[in-house]
Scaffold this active site. Sequence first.
Site, PDB file in Angstrom:
ATOM      1  N   LYS A  31       0.829  -1.213   0.000  1.00 38.02           N
ATOM      2  CA  LYS A  31       0.000   0.000   0.000  1.00 38.02           C
ATOM      3  C   LYS A  31       0.866   1.267   0.000  1.00 38.02           C
ATOM      4  CE  LYS A  31      -2.247  -0.839   3.842  1.00 38.02           C
ATOM      5  NZ  LYS A  31      -1.623  -2.102   4.290  1.00 38.02           N
ATOM      6  N   ARG A 106      -9.350   1.521   8.958  1.00 34.98           N
ATOM      7  CA  ARG A 106      -8.935   0.177   9.351  1.00 34.98           C
ATOM      8  C   ARG A 106      -9.988  -0.526  10.189  1.00 34.98           C
ATOM      9  NH1 ARG A 106      -3.108   0.965   8.989  1.00 34.98           N
ATOM     10  NH2 ARG A 106      -1.919  -0.822   9.677  1.00 34.98           N
ATOM     11  N   ARG A 145      11.505  -5.672   4.596  1.00 38.31           N
ATOM     12  CA  ARG A 145      11.283  -4.270   4.233  1.00 38.31           C
ATOM     13  C   ARG A 145      12.279  -3.323   4.910  1.00 38.31           C
ATOM     14  NH1 ARG A 145       5.329  -1.841   4.704  1.00 38.31           N
ATOM     15  NH2 ARG A 145       5.569  -2.165   6.942  1.00 38.31           N
ATOM     16  N   ARG A 178      11.809  -0.975  10.336  1.00 38.54           N
ATOM     17  CA  ARG A 178      10.790  -0.529  11.289  1.00 38.54           C
ATOM     18  C   ARG A 178      10.687  -1.465  12.491  1.00 38.54           C
ATOM     19  NH1 ARG A 178       5.169   0.718   8.362  1.00 38.54           N
ATOM     20  NH2 ARG A 178       4.405  -0.587  10.052  1.00 38.54           N
ATOM     21  N   ARG A 189      -0.029  -7.969  13.790  1.00 37.50           N
ATOM     22  CA  ARG A 189      -0.555  -7.009  12.801  1.00 37.50           C
ATOM     23  C   ARG A 189      -1.435  -7.721  11.771  1.00 37.50           C
ATOM     24  NH1 ARG A 189       4.800  -4.740  10.763  1.00 37.50           N
ATOM     25  NH2 ARG A 189       3.572  -3.676   9.189  1.00 37.50           N
TER      26      ARG A 189
HETATM   27  P1  ADP Z   1       1.209  -1.590   8.111  1.00 31.58           P
HETATM   28  O1  ADP Z   1       2.455  -1.781   7.336  1.00 31.58           O
HETATM   29  O2  ADP Z   1       0.991  -2.622   9.175  1.00 31.58           O
HETATM   30  O3  ADP Z   1       0.017  -1.362   7.246  1.00 31.58           O
HETATM   31  P2  ADP Z   1       1.132   1.168   9.134  1.00 31.58           P
HETATM   32  O4  ADP Z   1       2.379   1.932   8.964  1.00 31.58           O
HETATM   33  O5  ADP Z   1      -0.038   1.502   8.287  1.00 31.58           O
HETATM   34  O6  ADP Z   1       1.523  -0.369   9.037  1.00 31.58           O
HETATM   35  O7  ADP Z   1       0.663   1.265  10.684  1.00 31.58           O
HETATM   36  C1  ADP Z   1       1.541   1.003  11.766  1.00 31.58           C
HETATM   37  C2  ADP Z   1       0.737   0.981  13.057  1.00 31.58           C
HETATM   38  O8  ADP Z   1       0.105   2.252  13.270  1.00 31.58           O
HETATM   39  C3  ADP Z   1      -0.402  -0.027  13.101  1.00 31.58           C
HETATM   40  O9  ADP Z   1       0.031  -1.314  13.476  1.00 31.58           O
HETATM   41  C4  ADP Z   1      -1.320   0.608  14.147  1.00 31.58           C
HETATM   42  O10 ADP Z   1      -0.842   0.410  15.468  1.00 31.58           O
HETATM   43  C5  ADP Z   1      -1.185   2.098  13.847  1.00 31.58           C
HETATM   44  N1  ADP Z   1      -2.213   2.549  12.867  1.00 31.58           N
HETATM   45  C6  ADP Z   1      -1.975   3.047  11.634  1.00 31.58           C
HETATM   46  N2  ADP Z   1      -3.121   3.395  11.019  1.00 31.58           N
HETATM   47  C7  ADP Z   1      -4.121   3.098  11.882  1.00 31.58           C
HETATM   48  C8  ADP Z   1      -5.533   3.203  11.831  1.00 31.58           C
HETATM   49  N3  ADP Z   1      -6.177   3.694  10.739  1.00 31.58           N
HETATM   50  N4  ADP Z   1      -6.252   2.799  12.913  1.00 31.58           N
HETATM   51  C9  ADP Z   1      -5.650   2.318  13.997  1.00 31.58           C
HETATM   52  N5  ADP Z   1      -4.317   2.181  14.122  1.00 31.58           N
HETATM   53  C10 ADP Z   1      -3.547   2.558  13.076  1.00 31.58           C
END
Ligand code: ADP
Length: 236
Positions: A31, A106, A145, A178, A189
Amino acid sequence: MAAASADRTAAGQMPGVRRAVILLGPPGAGKGAQAQRIAERYDIPHLSTGDMFRDHVSRGTELGRRAKPLMERGELVPDEIVLGMVEDRIAQADCANGFVFDGFPRTQAQAEALERVLARNQFGLVLVLHIVLPGDLLLRRLTGRRICKAKGHIFNVYERPPKREGFCDFDGSELIHRADDTEAVIGERLAAYQRQTRPLVEFYKGRGLLKAVDGMGDVDRVTLGIQEILDGAESP
Ligand code: ADP
């Protein structure tokens, strides 16, 4: 056909078209990389809620302090925190012609709240791109990654290694692993995705807004699939 030949500037600035693009898919589906490209092509901001939270954490804000332990465990941040942050962001001037969401919404509550916000702001064109990819590939993508510190360029030590280990090909900045891209946290996750986010596929299908995108193969091929959909959807 409008599709592949659509002029980039015209697509980004077509009057009256306010484009809200949502990228839906599990962690590791690509994404972030695709959102960067959509943002560039259509000249709209890339809104990653994960990046926004990481920024708050690194600046040590109150919001960051609340989000940090949840992120470290791979759990979601509570809806009200996410929603306040997103609403503030899309009220900014650079979002007036649209934006691309990566990692938001989400949960069903986030999706419903977003509908209300978009309706209030008269966003006519909402498209949800569901990036589809088999589960076993996700783990490899996430553990491998690496992300550039300066601009967020994404590499993968297995599939797309940088030319010089540990440094970005584009701007030479350091590549970061990360903290939540470790096997222990990745499991949580992915589970959070299945439990809380995956039901949004049905939600958006029901709204007639969902388009499936094949997430296999290299980044450029996936980008082409996405561009075809977005260029084809130009006129509401
Ligand atoms: P991923 O690669 O898992 O999609 P992101 O960078 O989008 O990771 O998100 C990292 C973390 O930030 C998530 O595991 C969550 O804890 C928090 N997070 C990000 N976006 C949201 C959201 N829309 N709602 C709730 N928590 C979120």
